[in-house]
Design a protein around this motif. Structure first.
Motif, short mmCIF file in Angstrom:
data_model
loop_
_atom_site.label_atom_id
_atom_site.label_comp_id
_atom_site.label_asym_id
_atom_site.label_seq_id
_atom_site.Cartn_x
_atom_site.Cartn_y
_atom_site.Cartn_z
N ALA A 218 10.25 -43.99 -9.12
CA ALA A 218 9.27 -45.03 -8.80
C ALA A 218 8.57 -44.75 -7.47
O ALA A 218 7.35 -44.88 -7.37
CB ALA A 218 9.95 -46.40 -8.76
N VAL A 219 9.33 -44.36 -6.46
CA VAL A 219 8.73 -44.09 -5.15
C VAL A 219 7.82 -42.88 -5.22
O VAL A 219 6.72 -42.88 -4.66
CB VAL A 219 9.82 -43.94 -4.07
CG1 VAL A 219 9.24 -43.43 -2.77
CG2 VAL A 219 10.53 -45.27 -3.86
N ARG A 220 8.25 -41.84 -5.91
CA ARG A 220 7.39 -40.65 -6.05
C ARG A 220 6.09 -41.01 -6.78
O ARG A 220 5.02 -40.56 -6.40
CB ARG A 220 8.13 -39.54 -6.77
CG ARG A 220 9.20 -38.88 -5.90
CD ARG A 220 9.95 -37.83 -6.66
NE ARG A 220 9.08 -36.76 -7.11
CZ ARG A 220 8.79 -35.67 -6.40
NH1 ARG A 220 9.32 -35.52 -5.20
NH2 ARG A 220 8.01 -34.74 -6.88
N ALA A 221 6.18 -41.82 -7.83
CA ALA A 221 4.98 -42.22 -8.56
C ALA A 221 4.07 -43.07 -7.67
O ALA A 221 2.84 -42.90 -7.70
CB ALA A 221 5.37 -43.00 -9.82
N ALA A 222 4.65 -43.95 -6.88
CA ALA A 222 3.84 -44.79 -5.98
C ALA A 222 3.15 -43.94 -4.92
O ALA A 222 1.96 -44.14 -4.64
CB ALA A 222 4.71 -45.84 -5.32
N TYR A 223 3.86 -42.99 -4.33
CA TYR A 223 3.26 -42.11 -3.34
C TYR A 223 2.13 -41.30 -3.96
O TYR A 223 1.07 -41.15 -3.38
CB TYR A 223 4.29 -41.16 -2.74
CG TYR A 223 5.20 -41.79 -1.71
CD1 TYR A 223 4.85 -42.95 -1.04
CD2 TYR A 223 6.41 -41.20 -1.39
CE1 TYR A 223 5.68 -43.51 -0.10
CE2 TYR A 223 7.25 -41.75 -0.44
CZ TYR A 223 6.88 -42.91 0.20
OH TYR A 223 7.70 -43.45 1.14
N ARG A 224 2.39 -40.77 -5.15
CA ARG A 224 1.35 -39.96 -5.81
C ARG A 224 0.10 -40.81 -6.06
O ARG A 224 -1.01 -40.39 -5.81
CB ARG A 224 1.89 -39.38 -7.10
CG ARG A 224 0.87 -38.46 -7.76
CD ARG A 224 1.49 -37.53 -8.77
NE ARG A 224 2.22 -36.48 -8.06
CZ ARG A 224 3.51 -36.21 -8.23
NH1 ARG A 224 4.21 -36.90 -9.07
NH2 ARG A 224 4.09 -35.24 -7.57
N ARG A 225 0.29 -42.02 -6.56
CA ARG A 225 -0.85 -42.91 -6.82
C ARG A 225 -1.55 -43.28 -5.50
O ARG A 225 -2.76 -43.34 -5.43
CB ARG A 225 -0.40 -44.16 -7.55
CG ARG A 225 -1.54 -45.09 -7.93
CD ARG A 225 -1.05 -46.24 -8.77
NE ARG A 225 -0.57 -45.81 -10.05
CZ ARG A 225 -1.30 -45.78 -11.15
NH1 ARG A 225 -2.55 -46.15 -11.10
NH2 ARG A 225 -0.79 -45.40 -12.29
N PHE A 226 -0.77 -43.52 -4.47
CA PHE A 226 -1.31 -43.88 -3.17
C PHE A 226 -2.18 -42.75 -2.63
O PHE A 226 -3.29 -42.97 -2.16
CB PHE A 226 -0.15 -44.16 -2.20
CG PHE A 226 -0.57 -44.64 -0.84
CD1 PHE A 226 -0.99 -45.94 -0.63
CD2 PHE A 226 -0.51 -43.78 0.25
CE1 PHE A 226 -1.35 -46.37 0.63
CE2 PHE A 226 -0.88 -44.20 1.51
CZ PHE A 226 -1.30 -45.50 1.70
#
Length: 97
Positions: free
Chosen positions: A74-82
């Motif tokens: 989840a954190v990796r996906a959020a960072y990537r989207r960010f």
């Protein structure tokens, strides 16, 4: 102590909020899966002598692995989207590749 850049702070806030939300959803999903697989609710007090050692250890392993895997994804996906949204071109210490 040096001040953190705005982009780094914003990325950490996004990551933290995402981790909390993912933990909530993962806990609910793991509880549901455990109940479906075993036919009973997961142990709320694994230290209790009323709970078998195998059941307590099984629940600990399932939640430990499940929660950490969910948090990382989840954190990796959020960072990537960010980063893909153009909020920040790169943050020191955070590598999403």
């Amino acid at each position: 102590m040096a001040k953190k850049r705005n982009g780094e702070f914003a990325a950490q806030v996004v990551g933290g909020v995402t981790a909390l939300a993912a933990a909530y959803v993962a806990r609910k999903a793991l509880t549901f899966a455990w109940t479906q697989a075993t036919g009973k609710a997961p142990p709320t007090e694994p230290e209790s002598p009323d709970v078998s050692l195998s059941e307590a250890l099984g629940w600990a392993v399932v939640t430990g692995i499940g929660m950490e895997v969910t948090r990382v994804l989840a954190v990796r996906a959020a960072y990537r989207r960010f980063f893909d949204a153009g909020h920040q071109s790169g943050v020191v210490g955070i590598d999403v590749d």
